[in-house]
Design an enzyme around this catalytic site. Sequence first.
Site, PDB file in Angstrom:
ATOM      1  N   THR A  46       0.772  -1.043   0.018  1.00 53.88           N
ATOM      2  CA  THR A  46       0.030   0.034  -0.052  1.00 53.88           C
ATOM      3  C   THR A  46       0.855   1.339   0.045  1.00 53.88           C
ATOM      4  O   THR A  46       0.496   2.234  -0.689  1.00 53.88           O
ATOM      5  CB  THR A  46      -0.855   0.087   1.521  1.00 53.88           C
ATOM      6  OG1 THR A  46      -1.784  -1.214   1.331  1.00 53.88           O
ATOM      7  CG2 THR A  46      -1.940   1.305   1.170  1.00 53.88           C
ATOM      8  N   THR A  47       2.001   1.257   0.844  1.00 56.69           N
ATOM      9  CA  THR A  47       2.795   2.530   0.935  1.00 56.69           C
ATOM     10  C   THR A  47       3.819   2.848  -0.140  1.00 56.69           C
ATOM     11  O   THR A  47       3.970   3.761  -0.629  1.00 56.69           O
ATOM     12  CB  THR A  47       3.537   2.090   2.181  1.00 56.69           C
ATOM     13  OG1 THR A  47       3.180   2.261   3.352  1.00 56.69           O
ATOM     14  CG2 THR A  47       4.662   3.546   2.336  1.00 56.69           C
ATOM     15  N   TYR A 109     -13.088  -3.764  -1.444  1.00 53.29           N
ATOM     16  CA  TYR A 109     -14.431  -3.486  -2.214  1.00 53.29           C
ATOM     17  C   TYR A 109     -15.289  -4.470  -2.424  1.00 53.29           C
ATOM     18  O   TYR A 109     -16.462  -4.152  -1.893  1.00 53.29           O
ATOM     19  CB  TYR A 109     -13.969  -2.846  -3.539  1.00 53.29           C
ATOM     20  CG  TYR A 109     -15.091  -2.172  -4.314  1.00 53.29           C
ATOM     21  CD1 TYR A 109     -15.481  -1.116  -4.035  1.00 53.29           C
ATOM     22  CD2 TYR A 109     -15.732  -3.041  -5.477  1.00 53.29           C
ATOM     23  CE1 TYR A 109     -16.376  -0.251  -4.722  1.00 53.29           C
ATOM     24  CE2 TYR A 109     -16.793  -2.293  -6.084  1.00 53.29           C
ATOM     25  CZ  TYR A 109     -17.156  -1.092  -5.654  1.00 53.29           C
ATOM     26  OH  TYR A 109     -18.187  -0.504  -6.361  1.00 53.29           O
ATOM     27  N   TYR A 135      -2.500 -10.362   4.370  1.00 51.99           N
ATOM     28  CA  TYR A 135      -2.518  -9.075   4.845  1.00 51.99           C
ATOM     29  C   TYR A 135      -3.992  -8.351   5.085  1.00 51.99           C
ATOM     30  O   TYR A 135      -4.712  -8.332   4.143  1.00 51.99           O
ATOM     31  CB  TYR A 135      -1.869  -8.066   3.757  1.00 51.99           C
ATOM     32  CG  TYR A 135      -1.753  -6.467   4.103  1.00 51.99           C
ATOM     33  CD1 TYR A 135      -1.755  -5.853   5.326  1.00 51.99           C
ATOM     34  CD2 TYR A 135      -1.436  -5.775   2.929  1.00 51.99           C
ATOM     35  CE1 TYR A 135      -1.818  -4.586   5.521  1.00 51.99           C
ATOM     36  CE2 TYR A 135      -1.446  -4.194   3.204  1.00 51.99           C
ATOM     37  CZ  TYR A 135      -1.382  -3.881   4.358  1.00 51.99           C
ATOM     38  OH  TYR A 135      -1.416  -2.430   4.432  1.00 51.99           O
ATOM     39  N   ARG A 140      -8.898  -0.138   5.038  1.00 50.90           N
ATOM     40  CA  ARG A 140      -8.754   0.036   3.558  1.00 50.90           C
ATOM     41  C   ARG A 140      -9.450  -0.934   2.808  1.00 50.90           C
ATOM     42  O   ARG A 140     -10.151  -0.687   1.533  1.00 50.90           O
ATOM     43  CB  ARG A 140      -7.387  -0.065   3.093  1.00 50.90           C
ATOM     44  CG  ARG A 140      -6.347   1.046   3.488  1.00 50.90           C
ATOM     45  CD  ARG A 140      -4.844   0.645   2.749  1.00 50.90           C
ATOM     46  NE  ARG A 140      -4.155   2.083   3.537  1.00 50.90           N
ATOM     47  CZ  ARG A 140      -4.061   3.088   2.810  1.00 50.90           C
ATOM     48  NH1 ARG A 140      -4.559   3.452   1.633  1.00 50.90           N
ATOM     49  NH2 ARG A 140      -3.138   3.962   3.387  1.00 50.90           N
ATOM     50  N   LYS A 164       0.175 -10.325   8.251  1.00 50.43           N
ATOM     51  CA  LYS A 164       0.382  -8.723   8.635  1.00 50.43           C
ATOM     52  C   LYS A 164      -1.168  -8.262   9.015  1.00 50.43           C
ATOM     53  O   LYS A 164      -1.975  -8.071   8.281  1.00 50.43           O
ATOM     54  CB  LYS A 164       1.075  -7.902   7.459  1.00 50.43           C
ATOM     55  CG  LYS A 164       1.250  -6.367   7.603  1.00 50.43           C
ATOM     56  CD  LYS A 164       1.394  -5.619   6.507  1.00 50.43           C
ATOM     57  CE  LYS A 164       1.519  -3.920   6.897  1.00 50.43           C
ATOM     58  NZ  LYS A 164       1.772  -3.279   5.601  1.00 50.43           N
ATOM     59  N   ILE A 206       5.730  -4.908   9.764  1.00 50.49           N
ATOM     60  CA  ILE A 206       6.116  -4.334   8.507  1.00 50.49           C
ATOM     61  C   ILE A 206       5.754  -2.855   8.476  1.00 50.49           C
ATOM     62  O   ILE A 206       4.556  -2.507   8.932  1.00 50.49           O
ATOM     63  CB  ILE A 206       5.301  -4.982   7.165  1.00 50.49           C
ATOM     64  CG1 ILE A 206       5.724  -6.518   7.305  1.00 50.49           C
ATOM     65  CG2 ILE A 206       5.381  -4.389   6.060  1.00 50.49           C
ATOM     66  CD1 ILE A 206       5.255  -7.385   6.177  1.00 50.49           C
TER      67      ILE A 206
END
Length: 291
Positions: A46-47, A109, A135, A140, A164, A206
Site C-alpha cells: 500500500t505504501t 471493495y 494482509y 482500506r 500482517k 512491516i
Amino acid sequence: MQKFVGMGVALVTPFNNDSSVDFEALKKLVTYNIDNGTDYLVINGTTGESATITKEEKQQIIDTIVATNNNRLPLVLGIGGNNTLEVVKELQTRDLSKIDGILSVAPYYSKPTQEGFYQHYKAIAEATEKPIILYNVPGRTAKNMEPATTLRLAKDFNNIVAVKEAGNNQQQYNSLLKDKPADFLVISGDDDLALGVALAGGSGVISVIGQAFPVEFSKMIQLGLEGKNKEAYAIHFKLMDVIDYIFEENNPAGIKTVLQELGICANNVRLPLVKASEGLHSKIADFVKNF
C-alpha cells in the site's frame, strides 16, 4: 520463517515531479535501509502506491530493487487484489525467483464473507509454493478478516506462514497470538502498536516509519522481541509524534515528506493522493530537524 522476523519496511515508490518513477531515489532508499538495520524489504505494498502503479512499472521497480539489494536482504512482493483469478494468474506467470515471500492484501471493495476470504486465500496458496503473508487491513478493504479465518488458513496451508495484521485493534492481535500455531508469525502492520505486539509474542512489524528511521525502529523491535520493554519504550516515545504525523492525512504523503526532509526522495505522490499540507509538512520538518 526467521527471515520475516524483526523489522520489514513497506517501501515507498519515489516519483519525479512529472510523476514518473524516480529509480535513482529508489536505489538510494533501498541502500539506506540495507545499511541501517532493516531486516527485510516489502515491494509494492500500500505504501508503495500499488493502486496507481502500472504493470510495466511494477516489473521495473522489482528489477531495480532486486539489483540494488543484490541478495542482501529477504524480499517480499505485494501480489493481491479482489480479482482472485488475476492474483492467481500473476503468481503463476511472474518471475518470483528472487522473491522470498508474497504479501497478499485481503480482497478490497467486494466485502466477502469469512468463507469468501478463506476460499480466496486457498486459491492463492495452491497457486504458488512461495511463503505467503496474509494482509488484513480493514480500514482500506472495508471488511475485517476475523482471527478465526486467519487461524483456519494458517492451520490448513503450510505456505501461509504469517499475517500482517493492520486493524489497529489490540484485542484482535491478542486473539491471534493466543491461538496461533507455534510457527505462524503475527506481524504488526500498525507502527503505533508494533512494540506492544512484539512484547506480547508477535514476530515484528512491516513498518512505514521504519524506512526513515531504520536504526531506531529496528532496535526498538529487537528489544521488544527480547522482552526488554523499558529500553524499547524509550525509543517508542521518541518516535511517537512522527508516527502520528505520517498517518495524519494520508499514507504515503506523510512518510514521503519525512524522506524528503532526510534527503532521500521527493515528496511527490500520485493522484488521487496529494502532498502533505503546509501545516503537516512544517511539523514533520521540525521533528526531523530536532530528532
